[in-house]
Design an enzyme around this catalytic site. Structure first.
Site, short mmCIF file in Angstrom:
data_model
loop_
_atom_site.label_atom_id
_atom_site.label_comp_id
_atom_site.label_asym_id
_atom_site.label_seq_id
_atom_site.Cartn_x
_atom_site.Cartn_y
_atom_site.Cartn_z
N GLU A 46 11.86 41.69 49.77
CA GLU A 46 12.38 40.81 48.73
C GLU A 46 12.82 41.63 47.52
O GLU A 46 12.18 42.60 47.15
CB GLU A 46 11.34 39.76 48.32
CG GLU A 46 10.08 40.31 47.71
CD GLU A 46 9.14 39.22 47.27
OE1 GLU A 46 9.38 38.61 46.21
OE2 GLU A 46 8.16 38.98 47.99
N HIS A 83 0.24 45.70 43.56
CA HIS A 83 1.49 44.96 43.37
C HIS A 83 2.34 45.71 42.36
O HIS A 83 1.89 46.63 41.70
CB HIS A 83 1.20 43.55 42.85
CG HIS A 83 0.98 42.55 43.93
ND1 HIS A 83 -0.25 42.34 44.49
CD2 HIS A 83 1.83 41.72 44.56
CE1 HIS A 83 -0.15 41.39 45.42
NE2 HIS A 83 1.11 41.00 45.48
#
Length: 84
Positions: A46, A83
């Site tokens: 993504e 992340h």
């Protein structure tokens, strides 16, 4: 496609080599797949937004992501732990 590691991502990779070989194997699989098809394939690629615009991410695990950018002839690995 030339592979380039940021200092942080290389440190992340070395961390995984010492702590979890399964994650190293997964990172290697994702890098191999990314070199073939940068914007589709394994790990649910993504595009990232805002200050990371131009970078993409793929899932290593539920907690960790492979963050990378692609140019005409290179793949820059920006991170492979946590992340973004």
């Amino acid at each position: 496609m030339k592979l380039i590691w940021s200092e942080e991502s290389w440190d992340d990779y070395l961390y995984w080599q010492e702590t979890d070989k399964r994650i190293v194997k997964k990172i290697n699989e994702l890098i191999k797949d990314t070199r073939r098809t940068p914007f589709e394939g394994k790990g649910k690629p993504e595009p990232l937004k805002h200050n990371l615009s131009g970078f993409w991410s793929r899932r290593i695990t539920e907690e960790h992501r492979l963050v990378y950018a692609v140019t005409d002839d290179s793949l820059l690995i920006a991170a492979c732990r946590y992340h973004y």
